[in-house]
Design a protein around this motif. Structure first.
Motif, short mmCIF file in Angstrom:
data_model
loop_
_atom_site.label_atom_id
_atom_site.label_comp_id
_atom_site.label_asym_id
_atom_site.label_seq_id
_atom_site.Cartn_x
_atom_site.Cartn_y
_atom_site.Cartn_z
N ALA A 1 0.83 -1.21 0.00
CA ALA A 1 0.00 0.00 0.00
C ALA A 1 0.86 1.26 0.00
O ALA A 1 0.55 2.24 -0.69
CB ALA A 1 -0.93 -0.01 1.22
N PHE A 2 1.95 1.25 0.76
CA PHE A 2 2.85 2.40 0.76
C PHE A 2 3.46 2.59 -0.63
O PHE A 2 3.58 3.73 -1.12
CB PHE A 2 3.97 2.21 1.78
CG PHE A 2 3.50 2.11 3.21
CD1 PHE A 2 2.42 2.86 3.66
CD2 PHE A 2 4.14 1.27 4.11
CE1 PHE A 2 1.98 2.76 4.98
CE2 PHE A 2 3.72 1.17 5.42
CZ PHE A 2 2.64 1.92 5.86
N ALA A 3 3.86 1.49 -1.26
CA ALA A 3 4.45 1.58 -2.60
C ALA A 3 3.44 2.12 -3.60
O ALA A 3 3.76 2.99 -4.42
CB ALA A 3 4.95 0.20 -3.04
N GLN A 4 2.21 1.64 -3.55
CA GLN A 4 1.17 2.12 -4.46
C GLN A 4 0.92 3.60 -4.29
O GLN A 4 0.77 4.35 -5.27
CB GLN A 4 -0.12 1.33 -4.23
CG GLN A 4 -0.08 -0.10 -4.73
CD GLN A 4 -1.32 -0.88 -4.35
OE1 GLN A 4 -1.82 -0.77 -3.23
NE2 GLN A 4 -1.83 -1.67 -5.28
N ALA A 5 0.89 4.06 -3.04
CA ALA A 5 0.64 5.48 -2.78
C ALA A 5 1.77 6.35 -3.31
O ALA A 5 1.52 7.42 -3.88
CB ALA A 5 0.44 5.70 -1.28
N ALA A 6 3.00 5.90 -3.11
CA ALA A 6 4.14 6.67 -3.61
C ALA A 6 4.14 6.72 -5.14
O ALA A 6 4.36 7.78 -5.74
CB ALA A 6 5.43 6.05 -3.10
N LEU A 7 3.86 5.59 -5.78
CA LEU A 7 3.83 5.55 -7.24
C LEU A 7 2.68 6.40 -7.79
O LEU A 7 2.83 7.06 -8.82
CB LEU A 7 3.68 4.10 -7.71
CG LEU A 7 4.90 3.20 -7.46
CD1 LEU A 7 4.53 1.74 -7.64
CD2 LEU A 7 6.05 3.58 -8.38
N ALA A 8 1.56 6.40 -7.08
CA ALA A 8 0.40 7.15 -7.54
C ALA A 8 0.66 8.65 -7.58
O ALA A 8 0.03 9.37 -8.35
CB ALA A 8 -0.80 6.86 -6.66
N GLN A 9 1.58 9.14 -6.75
CA GLN A 9 1.89 10.56 -6.77
C GLN A 9 3.13 10.87 -7.63
O GLN A 9 3.68 11.96 -7.58
CB GLN A 9 2.08 11.11 -5.36
CG GLN A 9 3.23 10.52 -4.57
CD GLN A 9 3.33 11.13 -3.19
OE1 GLN A 9 2.42 11.82 -2.71
NE2 GLN A 9 4.46 10.92 -2.53
N GLY A 10 3.53 9.87 -8.43
CA GLY A 10 4.58 10.11 -9.41
C GLY A 10 5.99 9.86 -8.92
O GLY A 10 6.96 10.20 -9.63
N ASP A 11 6.15 9.27 -7.76
CA ASP A 11 7.48 9.00 -7.23
C ASP A 11 8.00 7.65 -7.72
O ASP A 11 7.26 6.86 -8.32
CB ASP A 11 7.46 9.02 -5.70
CG ASP A 11 7.32 10.43 -5.15
OD1 ASP A 11 7.61 11.39 -5.88
OD2 ASP A 11 6.90 10.56 -3.98
N ARG A 12 9.27 7.40 -7.46
CA ARG A 12 9.88 6.10 -7.77
C ARG A 12 9.91 5.25 -6.52
O ARG A 12 10.10 5.76 -5.40
CB ARG A 12 11.31 6.30 -8.29
CG ARG A 12 11.43 6.95 -9.64
CD ARG A 12 12.89 7.00 -10.09
NE ARG A 12 13.68 7.84 -9.22
CZ ARG A 12 14.02 9.09 -9.51
NH1 ARG A 12 13.62 9.64 -10.65
NH2 ARG A 12 14.75 9.82 -8.67
N VAL A 13 9.80 3.92 -6.70
CA VAL A 13 9.82 3.00 -5.57
C VAL A 13 10.77 1.85 -5.87
O VAL A 13 10.68 1.21 -6.92
CB VAL A 13 8.42 2.44 -5.26
CG1 VAL A 13 8.51 1.29 -4.26
CG2 VAL A 13 7.51 3.53 -4.74
N ILE A 14 11.67 1.62 -4.94
CA ILE A 14 12.48 0.40 -4.93
C ILE A 14 11.99 -0.40 -3.73
O ILE A 14 12.09 0.04 -2.58
CB ILE A 14 13.98 0.72 -4.79
CG1 ILE A 14 14.44 1.58 -5.98
CG2 ILE A 14 14.79 -0.56 -4.71
CD1 ILE A 14 15.79 2.20 -5.79
N GLY A 15 11.38 -1.54 -4.00
CA GLY A 15 10.79 -2.35 -2.95
C GLY A 15 11.57 -3.61 -2.72
O GLY A 15 11.95 -4.29 -3.68
N THR A 16 11.82 -3.94 -1.47
CA THR A 16 12.49 -5.20 -1.17
C THR A 16 11.45 -6.26 -0.82
O THR A 16 10.43 -5.97 -0.19
CB THR A 16 13.50 -5.06 -0.01
OG1 THR A 16 12.81 -5.03 1.25
CG2 THR A 16 14.36 -3.82 -0.17
N VAL A 17 11.72 -7.47 -1.25
CA VAL A 17 10.81 -8.60 -1.02
C VAL A 17 11.64 -9.83 -0.69
O VAL A 17 12.84 -9.88 -0.97
CB VAL A 17 9.93 -8.89 -2.26
CG1 VAL A 17 9.07 -7.68 -2.60
CG2 VAL A 17 10.77 -9.27 -3.46
#
Length: 288
Positions: free
Chosen positions: A23-39
């Motif tokens: 959810a945090f990643a989706q919110a950041a992407l939705a406002q035009g930011d870049r996301v590097i997510g670890t899994v």
């Protein structure tokens, strides 16, 4: 005059494959930011990466591995030209009375919930400092204000998270780095499902578990497929975090979730009362 476009920020989010991290990643992407997510599982972010191929990237990482954390954070910062927001979301729950807990279970949980966030924070500081500042967000819980029977090891890991994070906040403020301790209430994630681990139950605690959970049986039975979640949508937590980070006067701690303020109030009252009625200090009044 035309508005100046908002600067694109780079977020590093641990545990971004599901639940709150997603959810945090989706919110950041939705406002035009870049996301590097670890899994931990390859492909956990595949839908997000497919939807945002130029701004979302998945990285395999076990945050308990300090050397691997440093390598991943350094690579992420180099590839993106720096980091702006680091969200330590990776973590897990654990249920077990202290007498029931095996040593390795306790060490594994503390390695994940406490040291994982510590290693990521430590590795990110030089990059945030080089960029003139940024944010480190520690995903905590109202369980770091109080404690609950059978959650003692989990509570301990989160209390410790908050302890080092409060010290960290004072250490890195000089570099323009802000620390947020997000104390979350209940959200509809897999935290209490397959992400939860359990100590081997002892019959002496059957009555306590029944009082707490309505059953002495652990692991808990899986809910029916038709059962509707009673906790809040994780997207609400993401919205609240975005709003908090946008506040120039944001405090160190923020309560997130409709149930969080009441839980915090009860926990702080219980801590006050734990000193007894003849405590040798005056309980602080609100200075605001």
């Amino acid at each position: 005059m035309p508005e100046t476009p908002a600067r694109v920020r780079t977020w590093l989010i641990t545990g971004a494959g599901r639940g709150l991290g997603r959810a945090f990643a989706q919110a950041a992407l939705a406002q035009g930011d870049r996301v590097i997510g670890t899994v931990r599982s390859p492909g956990a972010m595949s839908q997000l990466v497919d939807a945002h191929p130029n701004s979302a990237r998945e990285v395999l990482l076990d945050v308990r591995d300090a050397q691997a954390v440093t390598a991943v954070v350094d690579d992420a910062a180099q590839e993106s030209g720096g980091l702006d927001v680091v969200v330590n979301n990776a973590g897990a729950g654990f249920v077990g009375a202290i007498e029931e807990v095996e040593e390795q279970q306790a060490r594994d949980l503390v390695d994940l919930n406490l040291f994982g966030a510590m290693w990521v924070s430590r590795a990110a500081i030089p990059h945030l400092r080089a960029g003139g500042g940024g944010d480190i967000v520690q995903i905590s819980t109202v369980g770091a204000v109080g404690a609950m029977p059978t959650f003692g090891v989990y509570n301990a890991s989160k209390w410790a998270l908050e302890g080092f994070s409060e010290a960290l906040s004072a250490e890195v403020a000089q570099f323009g780095i802000r620390v947020t301790i997000a104390q979350l209430g209940g959200f509809a994630t897999d935290w209490a499902g397959t992400s939860m681990t359990f100590a081997e139950p002892k019959p002496e605690y059957d009555a306590l578990r029944t009082d707490l959970f309505g059953t002495p049986v652990v692991p808990w039975p899986a809910p029916d497929a038709d059962t509707q979640p009673t906790d809040a949508d994780p997207r609400l937590a993401a919205d609240a975090l975005i709003a908090h980070l946008g506040d120039p006067d944001r405090p160190l701690r923020v309560l997130i979730g409709d149930d969080a303020p009441e839980q915090a109030t009860l926990a702080y009252a219980a801590r006050r009362d734990s000193y007894g009625t003849r405590r040798p200090f005056d309980w602080p009044e609100d200075s605001a």
